[in-house]
Write a protein that holds these residues in place. Structure first.
Motif, PDB file in Angstrom:
ATOM      1  N   GLU A  73     -36.306 -13.040-105.256  1.00 19.85           N
ATOM      2  CA  GLU A  73     -36.468 -13.168-106.544  1.00 19.85           C
ATOM      3  C   GLU A  73     -37.459 -12.389-107.038  1.00 19.85           C
ATOM      4  O   GLU A  73     -37.921 -12.343-107.968  1.00 19.85           O
ATOM      5  N   LEU A 394     -41.399 -20.943-111.424  1.00 20.57           N
ATOM      6  CA  LEU A 394     -41.183 -20.054-112.534  1.00 20.57           C
ATOM      7  C   LEU A 394     -40.798 -18.544-112.195  1.00 20.57           C
ATOM      8  O   LEU A 394     -39.893 -17.907-112.668  1.00 20.57           O
ATOM      9  N   GLU A 397     -37.220 -18.838-110.858  1.00 17.78           N
ATOM     10  CA  GLU A 397     -36.307 -18.953-112.181  1.00 17.78           C
ATOM     11  C   GLU A 397     -36.026 -17.443-112.770  1.00 17.78           C
ATOM     12  O   GLU A 397     -34.946 -17.000-112.948  1.00 17.78           O
ATOM     13  N   LEU A 398     -37.463 -16.936-112.701  1.00 12.01           N
ATOM     14  CA  LEU A 398     -37.290 -15.260-113.605  1.00 12.01           C
ATOM     15  C   LEU A 398     -36.584 -14.370-112.642  1.00 12.01           C
ATOM     16  O   LEU A 398     -35.747 -13.551-113.070  1.00 12.01           O
ATOM     17  N   HIS A 485     -42.137 -21.218-119.228  1.00  7.87           N
ATOM     18  CA  HIS A 485     -40.620 -21.121-119.306  1.00  7.87           C
ATOM     19  C   HIS A 485     -40.699 -19.496-118.674  1.00  7.87           C
ATOM     20  O   HIS A 485     -41.464 -18.472-118.827  1.00  7.87           O
ATOM     21  N   PRO A 486     -39.311 -19.300-117.931  1.00  6.52           N
ATOM     22  CA  PRO A 486     -39.198 -17.922-117.318  1.00  6.52           C
ATOM     23  C   PRO A 486     -39.367 -16.825-118.541  1.00  6.52           C
ATOM     24  O   PRO A 486     -39.618 -15.584-118.213  1.00  6.52           O
ATOM     25  N   THR A 487     -38.701 -17.192-119.668  1.00  6.36           N
ATOM     26  CA  THR A 487     -38.684 -16.098-120.778  1.00  6.36           C
ATOM     27  C   THR A 487     -40.324 -15.862-121.094  1.00  6.36           C
ATOM     28  O   THR A 487     -40.444 -14.475-121.505  1.00  6.36           O
ATOM     29  N   ASP A 490     -41.621 -13.587-118.308  1.00  8.63           N
ATOM     30  CA  ASP A 490     -40.976 -12.428-118.402  1.00  8.63           C
ATOM     31  C   ASP A 490     -41.697 -11.388-119.257  1.00  8.63           C
ATOM     32  O   ASP A 490     -41.975 -10.224-119.061  1.00  8.63           O
TER      33      ASP A 490
END
Length: 690
Positions: A73, A394, A397-398, A485-487, A490
């Motif tokens: 990951e 996080l 998750e990303l 949040h992952p977004t 990112d």
């Protein structure tokens, strides 16, 4: 996930590096053979960590320490995974480092005495789910929707809570039993509830005194039990507990309101069963590392009961640090300390240092990551510091989102590094990382950090970034990255590549010392020596932000200063010094920590702080800030004090009745001559003459 065994082997100095793809399944034998060798074994898979641990226990002759690292990951699952070999090599090299050295521990002992505070119906429901392993006591805060059960299964306390302090195994509750109904005597017959004409008695069997009209019907129907007495004194009572479950967070202010709650204290919303499961496990003896080391002699908090630096007290989200200015120190409660390290980050002197892992161990890890990355051909490394909890989640998750082609993932040049807490590193380690070759140091913060932590980290970053830009390193080297949040993570990581950062032409070789100031000075020396551009074009000093700067000078108003030298005795860092031979105030700027004790202590308000980084050699040299002509004793001519100070004293005391005639003249003498003149004077009354 593309892996290049040959390139990785060269970067890690391992000739025969074998690539395994099903090590937890068909190739498990290779893992079992490796852990019999006695050498450290690094497994680049955290998904099957539990399985590998079980295999290790089942393997006869397994003696090798096993460490796990996530390269999937964090790098292998991203859109530029093909360029991630240097980062993967760096992560594997760091995983080979030894575990942090053991430190003293803090012990908690719990026998399972649980206090539940809240509405009686919800409290009894929670108690029913833990009472088989815990000894439950309830403190009623109203009946709730349904009121208490008819059968009393648990001790119930009532009244008004006046104080609740402590931690796991050592909570102390104090309350005022100011309600007429004694819950120990109450039989829950409900006669008082039915008889009360104002409906002032609920099914928590307590009287709402605001609604009560003093009919005392309840007293008459409770004559047998004798539980109701309006004349009873409201006594203050106390009791000790090991655990606290607070149900009031949804309806009222909870007992503890600080961001970092004491261990053993939990809030429950009535739905999250995981909280009750954690409670059930907290019976026995538990240890945690003592995360800090305190050196009072370096502390700039207080001198002569005057407070200077208060940074650690202000930033602690656990309220574990208190001022003890009478003893010229702070007090840190290790039982309340949660190990965030924010106090060590903002401490300008290094009086508080992070112990587990130590700054030296963190420095070795950072240096290993960056040097291995560079040796494997990586460029423009960005160090991503994140917590082991939400921050780690996080990042993972990303990585999964990138594998599913819905995100870019962690860029190949971004090297994640997990910390116990994001507030545990500061300007000394960040600037050292830049000196080692990092183009950026990014601290990932989520919703788990206290607001004051973000302010403290940002203040430190502002100071560090100002220094780097002042030295001629363009770009944004230090960043506080906020993501929930992952977004968001990112997008922020992709944006890091929009700026180009200059780094020293030669990577630093110094080791991070446990002493914060030593590390900071070594990092600054390297950054100054290898700064971009001619030195003659740089300013002599870099002005730094007033908040958070641990570096700087002071200015002295010579018209006000009387050279009383009270500032010298107050300075905790020996930045201010006197001269035994002459009335001088001298200063070493390199030692100054900008604590402000000198300015606070000065009786003439003659001192002001000047946050800056002086780039000339004078920064480490002793220089005179103020000097004055010495006053000569009018009797023996020995110099003592200064002309300005003595004249100021004479002016203030000349009108005082005790300092007239010869008494005023003695103020112009040194201490020896003053005594001689007093005993030789014919005008002075002596005891022998009485």
């Amino acid at each position: 996930m593309p892996l290049n065994p040959k390139a990785l082997g060269e970067a890690l100095h391992e000739k025969d590096l074998t690539l395994h793809s099903t090590l937890c399944r068909r190739e498990a034998g290779a893992f079992q053979q490796a852990i019999k060798s006695g050498q450290d074994v690094v497994v680049a898979c955290t998904q099957e960590q539990r399985l590998f641990a079980e295999l290790g226990q089942q393997t006869e002759g397994a003696v090798s320490p096993i460490r796990f690292v996530n390269i999937r990951e964090t790098g292998g699952w991203s859109r530029d995974a093909s360029q991630a070999t240097p980062k993967i090599a760096a992560l594997l090299a760091a995983a080979k480092l030894p575990e942090p050295a053991p430190v003293p521990t803090v012990t908690f002992k719990s026998t399972g005495r649980l206090l539940i505070i809240g509405p009686l119906d919800v409290a009894e429901r929670a108690a029913a789910m833990v009472s088989d392993v815990l000894e439950v006591t309830l403190f009623t805060q109203g009946p709730g929707a349904a009121g208490g059960a008819q059968t009393r299964r648990y001790p119930v306390l009532g009244g008004r809570i006046t104080d609740l302090t402590g931690w796991l195994g050592a909570f102390e509750l104090q309350w005022k039993a100011d309600n007429p109904i004694d819950l120990d005597l109450c039989t829950r017959c409900n006669a008082c509830v039915a008889a009360c004409p104002e409906n002032a008695i609920g099914l928590d069997y307590q009287i709402d005194l605001a609604a009560c009209q003093s009919h005392r019907t309840c007293v008459k129907v409770c004559q047998v039990a004798g539980a109701i007495d309006f004349e009873r004194d409201a006594a203050v009572q106390a009791q000790h507990f090991d655990l606290v479950l607070d149900l009031r967070a949804a309806t009222a202010t909870p007992t503890f309101v600080q961001h970092a709650l004491p261990q053993g204290y939990f809030r429950w919303d009535g739905r999250d069963i995981a909280t009750l499961l954690r409670l059930r496990e907290l019976v026995g003896e538990f240890d945690k590392p003592k995360f800090f080391v305190y050196k009072q002699k370096l502390c700039a908090h207080s001198r002569n009961e005057t407070v200077g630096c208060n940074a650690c007290v202000d930033i602690c989200s656990a309220e574990a640090i208190a001022s003890d200015k009478s003893r010229q120190q702070i007090k840190v409660n290790p039982n309340l300390c949660v190990g965030c390290g924010a106090c060590t980050t903002v401490c300008p002197t290094g009086a508080l240092t992070y112990a587990y892992p130590s700054a030296t161990e963190q420095g070795v890890k950072i240096k290993t990551l960056l040097s291995t990355y560079a040796a494997a051909g990586g460029r423009d490394a960005a160090l991503l510091l994140h917590s082991q909890e939400r921050g780690q989640g996080l990042v993972e998750e990303l990585g999964r989102a990138a594998q599913l082609k819905v995100a870019h993932g962690v860029p190949a040049r971004v090297i994640p590094m997990a910390l116990w807490h994001t507030a545990s590193t500061g300007i000394d380690l960040w600037l050292s990382a830049v000196a080692y070759g990092a183009s950026q140091v990014v601290v990932l913060v989520t919703d788990e950090e206290a607001p004051q932590y973000l302010e403290g980290l940002q203040a430190q970053m502002d100071v560090g970034q100002t220094i780097l830009r002042g030295l001629g390193y363009p770009g944004s080297h230090l960043q506080l990255l906020k993501a929930a949040h992952p977004t968001e993570l990112d997008a922020a990581l992709q944006a890091l590549g929009q700026t180009r950062q200059a780094t020293p032409t030669v990577p630093a070789r110094h080791a991070v010392a446990q002493e914060k100031r030593s590390t900071l000075e070594m990092a600054l020396d390297h950054l100054i020596e290898h700064a971009r551009g001619p030195a003659e074009l740089r300013a002599e000093a870099i002005a730094l932000p007033a908040i958070g700067s641990p570096l700087g000078s002071i200015t002295v108003n010579k018209d006000r200063c009387t050279l009383c030298l009270s500032c010298v005795s107050a300075c905790p860092a020996s930045a201010l010094q006197d001269n035994p031979q002459l009335p001088q105030l001298r200063f070493i700027e390199k030692n100054c920590v900008q604590c402000g004790l000198c300015a606070t202590t000065c009786p003439e308000d003659a001192i002001a702080l000047q946050p800056r980084l002086l780039l000339t050699p004078e920064r480490a040299q002793l220089r005179v800030l103020n000097e004055a002509k010495p006053w000569a004793c009018v009797r023996c001519s020995k110099p003592f004090g200064t002309v300005k100070a003595i004249e100021a004293m004479l002016g203030k005391l000349s009108g005082h009745p005790m300092f007239q005639g010869d008494a005023l003249e003695r103020l112009k003498m040194c201490s020896d001559c003053r005594v001689i003149d007093l005993y030789s004077s014919q005008t002075e009354a002596k005891v022998t003459d009485l």
